[in-house]
Design an enzyme around this catalytic site. Structure first.
Site, short mmCIF file in Angstrom:
data_model
loop_
_atom_site.label_atom_id
_atom_site.label_comp_id
_atom_site.label_asym_id
_atom_site.label_seq_id
_atom_site.Cartn_x
_atom_site.Cartn_y
_atom_site.Cartn_z
N GLU A 1 79.08 31.04 9.00
CA GLU A 1 78.70 31.45 7.35
C GLU A 1 80.53 31.69 6.60
O GLU A 1 79.96 32.51 6.22
CB GLU A 1 77.95 32.44 7.13
CG GLU A 1 76.50 31.52 8.00
CD GLU A 1 75.02 32.81 7.50
OE1 GLU A 1 75.23 33.86 7.51
OE2 GLU A 1 73.81 32.41 7.81
N GLU B 1 70.83 26.99 11.02
CA GLU B 1 69.29 28.95 11.31
C GLU B 1 68.74 27.99 10.31
O GLU B 1 68.98 28.01 9.36
CB GLU B 1 69.55 29.83 10.87
CG GLU B 1 70.67 31.06 11.65
CD GLU B 1 71.85 31.46 11.28
OE1 GLU B 1 71.20 32.66 10.92
OE2 GLU B 1 73.19 32.35 11.92
#
Length: 355
Positions: free
Chosen positions: A150, A266
């Site tokens: 991320e 995720e």
């Protein structure tokens, strides 16, 4: 694993295993369609199903939903030399694949302080990274690796270094792994996938020769205190679609190969009522059938602040996730797992290519 930076997809690269399948995803000795798995673990016949488990314990989740996870997500620091650790080695020995995110943080220090990309480029962590690479190489089975997931997130972007420094650090780490013989490392570039962050992706792209899989997240965070403006629930499909379409339509202009396999790194939802929560998870396999580049999905079975994504937190989440996990599309043939798991016994080093 073949040496060299460029590895093919299941469609374009050498297949490790070819099975003839009948109905319901079971291998049979009858006519049917072929299921292949590439050297970077891309299946052509379905999707790997996995999790980042609550308190790092995968067994309670597996018992709750009645199946084994194909991939387990683990989190380590760039300063940790003993990666894979005992936990990762045990997971591999038990027949699961492991995906480890190597954070730009010092996990050997209290609070896991962040490190800047410049220190990585100066070689400050080369010793621990080379140790990690040798540990991965010793496993002799494919091992998913991400560096600093991320990187496009607001709390990370341009904080630990510039996007250009992130790219250089990523390539530096991949090159070190390769120098140490970790050709079984499968490199997963992970971003948030949020629509507002898509314009940041071109500057964070390490290049097709240093990335095997493309990954992003698919969350519904309505009602989460960390996102007070997120008022309306979004479905799993609505969460994954913006980045998927961007990669397919805009990626080539920025040098991103849209044919690379996709991993939803995720995913999960906050509680949105009994039926909506159950359905959010239950519909995932049908959604995946419409997005053919997605070949792996992992639930983030955890919580942060009052944002609770634990599958076991509500019976409706557990029921929906269990229902989804029984779908044939996310249940790859056992012969595929057995082939990869037994690679070390069948070949002295690395995975053989099958004709």
């Amino acid at each position: 694993m073949g040496r060299g930076p460029v590895r093919g997809t299941a469609a374009a690269g050498a297949a490790l295993l070819v099975l003839t399948l009948g109905g319901e995803g079971h291998a049979e000795h009858t006519s049917g369609y072929e299921c292949t798995i590439s050297e970077i673990l891309e299946p052509s016949c379905g999707v790997w199903w996995g999790a980042s488990p609550y308190k790092d314990r995968i067994e309670p989740l597996e018992e709750a939903v009645g199946r084994r996870m194909d991939i387990v997500y683990t989190w380590r620091g760039i300063d940790q030399a003993s990666v894979p650790g005992e936990r990762e080695r045990a997971l591999v020995a038990e027949g699961r694949f492991v995906h480890t995110n190597i954070e730009a943080r010092r996990f050997t220090r209290p609070g896991h302080p962040a490190v800047d990309y410049g220190s990585i480029l100066r070689g400050d962590f080369d010793e621990s990274l080379r140790s990690q690479a040798r540990g991965v190489a010793e496993l002799k089975v494919p091992y998913f690796v991400t560096f600093d997931h991320e990187a496009d997130a607001g709390k990370r972007y341009d904080r630990r270094g510039t996007p250009e420094e992130f790219v250089r650090a990523w390539r530096h780490i991949v090159d070190l792994y390769r120098e140490e013989g970790a050709d079984n490392a499968v490199w997963v570039w992970n971003v948030t996938g949020w629509k507002g962050n898509l314009d940041r992706l071109p500057g964070l792209w390490p290049g097709n020769d240093h990335v095997d899989w493309i990954s992003w997240e698919a969350y519904n965070m309505s009602g989460c205190d960390l996102h007070p403006d997120w008022t309306e629930p979004v479905s799993f499909e609505e969460a994954l679609r913006p980045a998927y379409e961007w990669i397919q339509e805009e990626g080539p202009r920025h040098g991103i190969d849209p044919g690379k396999p996709v991993m939803i790194g995720e995913m999960g939802t906050t509680y949105i009522g009994p039926e909506r929560t159950r359905q959010w998870y239950a519909e995932i396999p049908e959604v995946l059938r419409r997005y053919e580049r997605v070949r792996a999905v992992k639930v983030w079975d955890n919580r942060v602040s009052d944002c609770d994504f634990r599958v076991g937190a509500h019976e409706h989440a557990r029921e929906g996730f269990a229902e989804a996990g029984q779908d044939p599309y996310v249940n790859l043939p056992d012969q595929i797992r057995e082939f990869v798991a037994s690679a070390e016994q069948r070949a002295g080093r690395g995975l053989p290519r099958l004709p």
